[in-house]
Design an enzyme around this catalytic site. Structure first.
Site, PDB file in Angstrom:
ATOM      1  N   ASP A 195     -10.271  -8.224   2.439  1.00 58.65           N
ATOM      2  CA  ASP A 195     -10.078  -9.456   1.832  1.00 58.65           C
ATOM      3  C   ASP A 195      -8.471  -9.035   0.986  1.00 58.65           C
ATOM      4  O   ASP A 195      -8.524  -9.371  -0.135  1.00 58.65           O
ATOM      5  CB  ASP A 195     -11.107  -9.842   0.516  1.00 58.65           C
ATOM      6  CG  ASP A 195     -10.915 -11.080  -0.028  1.00 58.65           C
ATOM      7  OD1 ASP A 195     -10.144 -12.200   0.263  1.00 58.65           O
ATOM      8  OD2 ASP A 195     -11.321 -11.303  -1.348  1.00 58.65           O
ATOM      9  N   ASN A 200      -5.513  -9.274  -4.860  1.00 62.15           N
ATOM     10  CA  ASN A 200      -6.416  -8.189  -4.904  1.00 62.15           C
ATOM     11  C   ASN A 200      -5.507  -6.839  -4.905  1.00 62.15           C
ATOM     12  O   ASN A 200      -5.909  -5.711  -4.518  1.00 62.15           O
ATOM     13  CB  ASN A 200      -7.312  -8.197  -3.681  1.00 62.15           C
ATOM     14  CG  ASN A 200      -8.739  -9.136  -4.094  1.00 62.15           C
ATOM     15  OD1 ASN A 200      -8.817  -9.259  -5.165  1.00 62.15           O
ATOM     16  ND2 ASN A 200      -9.153  -9.558  -2.898  1.00 62.15           N
ATOM     17  N   ASP A 211     -10.863  -4.467  -5.449  1.00 63.21           N
ATOM     18  CA  ASP A 211     -12.022  -5.418  -4.902  1.00 63.21           C
ATOM     19  C   ASP A 211     -12.343  -5.452  -3.466  1.00 63.21           C
ATOM     20  O   ASP A 211     -12.051  -6.193  -2.754  1.00 63.21           O
ATOM     21  CB  ASP A 211     -11.473  -6.868  -5.334  1.00 63.21           C
ATOM     22  CG  ASP A 211     -12.779  -7.786  -5.423  1.00 63.21           C
ATOM     23  OD1 ASP A 211     -14.003  -7.369  -5.001  1.00 63.21           O
ATOM     24  OD2 ASP A 211     -12.782  -9.059  -5.687  1.00 63.21           O
TER      25      ASP A 211
END
Length: 322
Positions: A195, A200, A211
């Site tokens: 992700d 992030n 994260d």
């Protein structure tokens, strides 16, 4: 305890159960899947506590994430590792799993800054070196079955779409899914961030990767493509810059560029299904009021049509750029 209504007293008691004491008020951070709070502790400094959504990941799946972070940190990757108490990094209080991290200070990553983009490429390559040898045994693969087929069924069951719009939406969605399934054929899979986008990443003397809640095994390009934006020419410049840093550390298989558009389709469909599946959580209607409206689904029809064209188009090619 109702996970959707975690109280300050519950959070403080959970932290105290592992001898962590909040000396300042809890500040809720921008997280919807889990509940995440920033606070100060006299003994530990500024910390971040994450309370995991029940039934999303098992204890074993979360522990794998923590172990991947620990191994990545030991290899020199800029990641934050969770605090440990008596050798454990994952805790439980009244049935809810939680963990605590030291807060990472830094400024927002600038995706349009080519120097930062090149440095990110190098960090991702170092992460992927760890990911080649660190095998997730409990988490699922980044797969079309999970991201597309299951998402399709979730949308059929739980999305609120007007009948006339639904008659156009689901056949088009089916076509996009079928195209993406046909094109998504990864040859090599490793443990990824999965992700990796600007929200992030923080910049402090280099990029810090944050994260890892979505980490899975998949193709390396999954951690690169979300940093590409703009016109095709702009994306080629960004890709070339990322890979200039990446290939200082690890070779990149250019054949994976053909996976970018199916991966984009997977993320797009999975995101719609995620919102539909979480709609009973009070945080979601409050923070995503535009979802499940007629305007939203009409817009998604246009987005899916554009993605269908992108799936049909030739993939990005480093050969044509160089």
């Amino acid at each position: 305890m109702n996970y959707h209504q975690l109280t300050p007293d519950f959070i403080a008691d959970a932290l105290a159960s592992v001898e962590i004491y909040a000396d300042s008020g809890l500040m809720a951070l921008n997280s919807y899947e889990n509940r995440v709070y920033r606070f100060k502790s006299e003994d530990e400094g500024t910390l971040v506590a994450k309370f995991y959504r029940p039934q999303r990941w098992s204890r074993e799946q979360i522990q794998e994430e923590h172990d991947f972070l620990t191994e990545s940190d030991a290899a020199g990757v800029r990641v934050a590792t969770p605090l440990r108490r008596q050798g454990a990094s994952l805790f439980e209080y009244h049935g809810i799993l939680f963990a605590v991290w030291p807060a990472v200070a830094g400024r927002q990553f600038e995706a349009d800054n080519l120097d930062q983009l090149e440095a990110l490429g190098e960090q991702l390559a170092r992460l992927h070196q760890v990911g080649e040898r660190f095998v997730l045994r409990h988490r699922p693969l980044l797969s079309t079955q999970d991201y597309l087929e299951q998402s399709y069924q979730t949308l059929k069951r739980q999305a609120t779409i007007q009948p006339t719009t639904s008659q156009a939406f689901f056949p088009l969605l089916r076509q996009v899914i079928d195209q993406a399934v046909r094109l998504y054929r990864p040859k090599r899979q490793l443990t990824l961030h999965c992700d990796c986008h600007s929200s992030n990443i923080l910049w402090r003397d280099g990029p810090w990767l944050l994260d890892f809640d979505d980490c899975r095994r998949g193709p390396a390009v999954q951690d690169l493509w979300m940093m590409l934006s703009g016109s095709r020419q702009e994306q080629l410049v960004q890709l070339d810059t990322l890979l200039a840093g990446y290939e200082l550390v690890r070779e990149f298989d250019a054949a994976e560029l053909a996976l970018i558009e199916p991966l984009r389709a997977m993320r797009m469909v999975h995101y719609m299904a995620w919102l539909a599946a979480r709609w009973s959580d009070p945080a979601f209607p409050a923070n995503f009021p535009w979802f499940n409206t007629e305007d939203y689904w009409q817009q998604q029809l246009k987005v899916l049509a554009e993605q269908q064209l992108s799936l049909d188009a030739p993939p990005l090619s480093l050969t044509s750029w160089n």
